[in-house]
Design a protein around this motif. Sequence first.
Motif, mmCIF file in Angstrom:
data_model
loop_
_atom_site.group_PDB
_atom_site.id
_atom_site.type_symbol
_atom_site.label_atom_id
_atom_site.label_comp_id
_atom_site.label_asym_id
_atom_site.label_seq_id
_atom_site.Cartn_x
_atom_site.Cartn_y
_atom_site.Cartn_z
ATOM 1 N N GLY A 89 0.808 -1.210 0.000
ATOM 2 C CA GLY A 89 0.000 0.000 0.000
ATOM 3 C C GLY A 89 0.838 1.254 0.000
ATOM 4 N N LEU A 90 1.865 1.303 0.847
ATOM 5 C CA LEU A 90 2.718 2.495 0.913
ATOM 6 C C LEU A 90 3.465 2.697 -0.406
ATOM 7 C CD1 LEU A 90 4.178 2.209 4.526
ATOM 8 C CD2 LEU A 90 2.472 3.843 3.694
ATOM 9 N N ALA A 91 3.908 1.609 -1.021
ATOM 10 C CA ALA A 91 4.630 1.728 -2.296
ATOM 11 C C ALA A 91 3.714 2.269 -3.390
ATOM 12 C CB ALA A 91 5.196 0.370 -2.694
ATOM 13 N N ALA A 92 2.466 1.771 -3.437
ATOM 14 C CA ALA A 92 1.512 2.290 -4.419
ATOM 15 C C ALA A 92 1.177 3.752 -4.129
ATOM 16 C CB ALA A 92 0.248 1.437 -4.413
ATOM 17 N N TYR A 93 1.099 4.097 -2.854
ATOM 18 C CA TYR A 93 0.872 5.493 -2.452
ATOM 19 C C TYR A 93 1.989 6.377 -3.006
ATOM 20 C CZ TYR A 93 -0.394 9.354 0.716
ATOM 21 O OH TYR A 93 -0.784 10.557 1.230
ATOM 22 N N PHE A 94 3.221 5.904 -2.850
ATOM 23 C CA PHE A 94 4.381 6.653 -3.326
ATOM 24 C C PHE A 94 4.307 6.885 -4.836
ATOM 25 C CE2 PHE A 94 9.164 6.268 -4.300
ATOM 26 C CZ PHE A 94 9.340 7.647 -4.264
ATOM 27 N N LEU A 95 4.023 5.828 -5.585
ATOM 28 C CA LEU A 95 3.948 5.955 -7.040
ATOM 29 C C LEU A 95 2.816 6.897 -7.448
ATOM 30 C CD1 LEU A 95 4.614 5.202 -9.959
ATOM 31 C CD2 LEU A 95 3.257 3.106 -9.658
ATOM 32 N N ALA A 96 1.653 6.727 -6.839
ATOM 33 C CA ALA A 96 0.520 7.582 -7.204
ATOM 34 C C ALA A 96 0.774 9.037 -6.833
ATOM 35 C CB ALA A 96 -0.745 7.070 -6.512
ATOM 36 N N TRP A 97 1.431 9.268 -5.714
ATOM 37 C CA TRP A 97 1.719 10.652 -5.314
ATOM 38 C C TRP A 97 2.719 11.294 -6.272
ATOM 39 C CZ3 TRP A 97 6.044 13.378 -3.737
ATOM 40 C CH2 TRP A 97 5.793 14.646 -3.212
ATOM 41 N N VAL A 98 3.722 10.532 -6.692
ATOM 42 C CA VAL A 98 4.690 11.048 -7.660
ATOM 43 C C VAL A 98 3.978 11.485 -8.940
ATOM 44 C CG1 VAL A 98 6.580 10.355 -9.206
ATOM 45 C CG2 VAL A 98 6.687 9.799 -6.767
ATOM 46 N N LEU A 99 2.939 10.734 -9.336
ATOM 47 C CA LEU A 99 2.256 11.012 -10.591
ATOM 48 C C LEU A 99 1.137 12.041 -10.459
ATOM 49 C CD1 LEU A 99 2.025 7.390 -12.037
ATOM 50 C CD2 LEU A 99 3.644 9.174 -12.673
ATOM 51 N N THR A 100 0.471 12.107 -9.306
ATOM 52 C CA THR A 100 -0.697 12.986 -9.174
ATOM 53 C C THR A 100 -0.515 14.134 -8.201
ATOM 54 O OG1 THR A 100 -1.718 11.742 -7.349
ATOM 55 C CG2 THR A 100 -2.165 10.975 -9.611
ATOM 56 N N ARG A 101 0.418 14.010 -7.247
ATOM 57 C CA ARG A 101 0.601 14.995 -6.176
ATOM 58 C C ARG A 101 -0.702 15.220 -5.405
ATOM 59 N NH1 ARG A 101 6.170 15.452 -5.801
ATOM 60 N NH2 ARG A 101 6.945 15.025 -7.895
ATOM 61 N N CYS A 102 -1.486 14.153 -5.304
ATOM 62 C CA CYS A 102 -2.779 14.236 -4.610
ATOM 63 C C CYS A 102 -2.828 13.116 -3.572
ATOM 64 C CB CYS A 102 -3.931 14.092 -5.602
ATOM 65 S SG CYS A 102 -5.558 14.047 -4.834
ATOM 66 N N HIS A 103 -2.915 13.486 -2.294
ATOM 67 C CA HIS A 103 -2.825 12.491 -1.230
ATOM 68 C C HIS A 103 -4.047 11.587 -1.164
ATOM 69 C CE1 HIS A 103 0.964 13.782 0.410
ATOM 70 N NE2 HIS A 103 0.561 15.042 0.454
ATOM 71 N N VAL A 104 -5.244 12.137 -1.344
ATOM 72 C CA VAL A 104 -6.427 11.272 -1.256
ATOM 73 C C VAL A 104 -6.446 10.285 -2.421
ATOM 74 C CG1 VAL A 104 -7.798 12.914 0.066
ATOM 75 C CG2 VAL A 104 -7.863 12.991 -2.440
ATOM 76 N N ALA A 105 -6.025 10.739 -3.600
ATOM 77 C CA ALA A 105 -5.944 9.835 -4.745
ATOM 78 C C ALA A 105 -4.872 8.771 -4.514
ATOM 79 C CB ALA A 105 -5.643 10.625 -6.012
ATOM 80 N N SER A 106 -3.778 9.165 -3.890
ATOM 81 C CA SER A 106 -2.688 8.229 -3.628
ATOM 82 C C SER A 106 -3.114 7.163 -2.630
ATOM 83 C CB SER A 106 -1.467 8.987 -3.103
ATOM 84 O OG SER A 106 -0.995 9.897 -4.073
ATOM 85 N N PHE A 107 -3.890 7.566 -1.609
ATOM 86 C CA PHE A 107 -4.335 6.566 -0.647
ATOM 87 C C PHE A 107 -5.345 5.617 -1.282
ATOM 88 C CE2 PHE A 107 -6.713 4.896 3.003
ATOM 89 C CZ PHE A 107 -5.644 4.408 3.751
ATOM 90 N N ALA A 108 -6.149 6.120 -2.175
ATOM 91 C CA ALA A 108 -7.064 5.236 -2.907
ATOM 92 C C ALA A 108 -6.284 4.203 -3.716
ATOM 93 C CB ALA A 108 -7.967 6.053 -3.822
ATOM 94 N N ALA A 109 -5.215 4.635 -4.364
ATOM 95 C CA ALA A 109 -4.368 3.698 -5.105
ATOM 96 C C ALA A 109 -3.728 2.689 -4.162
ATOM 97 C CB ALA A 109 -3.296 4.460 -5.878
ATOM 98 N N ALA A 110 -3.337 3.142 -2.969
ATOM 99 C CA ALA A 110 -2.726 2.252 -1.983
ATOM 100 C C ALA A 110 -3.681 1.131 -1.601
ATOM 101 C CB ALA A 110 -2.320 3.051 -0.744
ATOM 102 N N VAL A 111 -4.928 1.478 -1.336
ATOM 103 C CA VAL A 111 -5.916 0.464 -0.959
ATOM 104 C C VAL A 111 -6.232 -0.446 -2.143
ATOM 105 C CG1 VAL A 111 -8.304 0.122 -0.215
ATOM 106 C CG2 VAL A 111 -6.895 1.887 0.865
ATOM 107 N N ILE B 162 -12.621 4.032 -1.910
ATOM 108 C CA ILE B 162 -11.851 3.213 -0.969
ATOM 109 C C ILE B 162 -12.759 2.203 -0.281
ATOM 110 C CG2 ILE B 162 -10.600 3.295 1.224
ATOM 111 C CD1 ILE B 162 -9.461 6.029 0.226
ATOM 112 N N GLY B 163 -13.929 2.657 0.153
ATOM 113 C CA GLY B 163 -14.872 1.722 0.756
ATOM 114 C C GLY B 163 -15.294 0.639 -0.216
ATOM 115 N N GLY B 164 -15.511 1.018 -1.480
ATOM 116 C CA GLY B 164 -15.881 0.033 -2.486
ATOM 117 C C GLY B 164 -14.769 -0.950 -2.784
ATOM 118 N N PHE B 165 -13.521 -0.454 -2.861
ATOM 119 C CA PHE B 165 -12.382 -1.353 -3.086
ATOM 120 C C PHE B 165 -12.324 -2.417 -1.992
ATOM 121 C CE2 PHE B 165 -9.873 2.396 -5.130
ATOM 122 C CZ PHE B 165 -10.657 2.294 -6.267
#
Length: 685
Positions: free
Chosen positions: A110-132, A407-410
């Motif tokens: 999850g943290l690794a996906a968060y890192f990748l998504a944040w690098v690409l979007t600079r959006c924390h809520v989107a990054s946490f969604a990717a993490a989940v 996130i809830g749906g995932f």
Amino acid sequence: MRRAVLPAALLLAALTCLYTWPLPAYATSAVAHDRGDPLLVTWILWWTSHTVPLTSAWWNAPAFYPSSGVLAFSENLLSLAPIAAPIVHATGSPILAYNAAFLSSYVFSGLAAYFLAWVLTRCHVASFAAAVAYAFAPYRLSHIQHLQLLSSYWMPVAMAALHLFAASPRWRWAVLFAAAWALQALASGYYLFFLSTFVGLWLIWFVPGRVSPRDAARLLIAWVVAGLLLAPILYGYRTVHASYGFKRSPVEMVNYSADVAGLVSASPDSRLWGWLHARVGSESEQFPGLVLLLLLLGSAAVGWRARKARASADAPPGAPRGTIVFYGGSAVLMWLFSLGPVVKLNGTPTGIPGPYALLAQLPGFDGMRVPARFWMLTVLCLSVCAAFAIARIHASRTRRIVAALAIGGFLLDAWPRAFPVVAAPGTRVTTSQARARLGLPLHEAETETMFGAIPQSRAVFNGYSGYAAPQHAALRDLLEQHDPAILDRLAAAEPIEVIVESAGDADGRWNEYVRSHPRALRLQSGPDWTAYEIGVTNALPPAPVTGPIVPVARIEASANAKDIGAVLDQDLDTRWHTVPQRGGETITVTLDAPRRVSGIVLCLGTYAAQYPRALEVAVSADARSWTPVYTGATALETYDAALRSPREVPITVPIRRDGVRFLRLRQTGGDPRRGWTIVELRVIG
């Protein structure tokens, strides 16, 4: 980002505990799913913590005794050692070390996906969604017994480092990429090849016109250095596999490829989607989740309608132009690769070749038995696309609401009905000083014996791994037949220990089999198991027949006659075979002239389980009058041959007759499960 990492990690840890409950409560005494692969991985992690990597002792892990190079029969899991080794040494509990690596695989993914998504979007809520979406993908529920597959957290890190390098070509990003790539390869050999494929696609897509040749060379240097660091391990695997002739057949690759119907097949353990099952095998359970699909389809529809208004904003801030197209297209391509060399639908080959057939021509890919695992890269790509879909929402409040719902749906799509947990077997500490242990009765997965021998670091004749030692099939057959000769052979040069598990011996036949051996001594007895020691029997295998090879003028077979010539081509990769063994299969050999024949050798090569169940050999000078020279089973000789020459497995039948012009081999046994194979036939003068 640093301020957001701790809350994200805590949330992911809490979700992991809830998702896997009650495993965290039994982390020292239970494992997820079953006692097969989880105990194998536990045993590997213990061995890696117990020995120094890359030494001969490390390679010669103590299973399939007395075979060498056993660690190379499966994954080495070296990148998990920093998690497992300190726990093993501090607590003495390999099960706790395994579960720590297992539970942390969700958090780290999850943290690794968060890192990748944040690098690409600079959006924390989107990054946490990717993490989940990545850490709790429905696909992972189908593979909770495969820690090496779940430990996919270095892939997002490697990709994030590549994007950071493209934006700012510094050495630190090149080194981070190379290190993440190497660590991922050390978690799973599949990811060494599958991630490298994905990286190659990234380089083709992003490097031209964006990265200067000088900077590209910097990235390449870091990657090559990482490859050189892996080289000793890869060389060790190659050497061991070559010595045994290990390889994966095209049939195996087809059987372990994903099925197109897998897109609508979920794990039976899924609370919401357990009914959605196409019966195409767990490797094909690729249902991505309804919420993820709806999110991506909704985002695509909105983007299509507003494409003109967004012409200048192809991707969110921080993402290079074309990134969404790359990850969306790669998700599809990785899925196509997962379908293997031949596309199947509902288990039936369509005749359409899959793109994996091209990859299979490259070095290393022909050893990848399960192309279906390319799907984990599709999961990564879809998770990134989910982050893009959320980050594209301009209104921050709406973005947070959509992210929360997603996130809830995932989690609903991925949540297990009841997380499967099984108790770990007990360890078996005995008073025997024997070097090796035999566990009885034999289980389909013999990991319980391997695990039980850990406290005394005892080698075991049993074994379970990605490959099996060539003598193991004959060993199992002889033991299942309760043949006393195999106990004699195992204890020929040194005493052995035998553990009989009570749970598998309700009628007492296994205990009686061991107890009736004349050199058996009962050491310990309890409600769960009984320990015996069998003293030295001196029943050493006979010396193999040696001498010059006699020329064969002609060879005929009563079955599969078209392939019988393969036994004379001096190629251990070609063979003659029958399926199954029904009895009566006959091979007739004509020599170039009457000769002295000392014996005949039937090499099984990599088909050691397909020895003749019973064999009659007769010789003749004129093909009319036949003299029997051998009648009997060949299982024990197969066991001896596999230890003597594991690459060839040369079953040797003594003949010792003069004036022989013709030889007739007739298989008189029966086995509906296995055929009779010969890869090379040699007549010894």
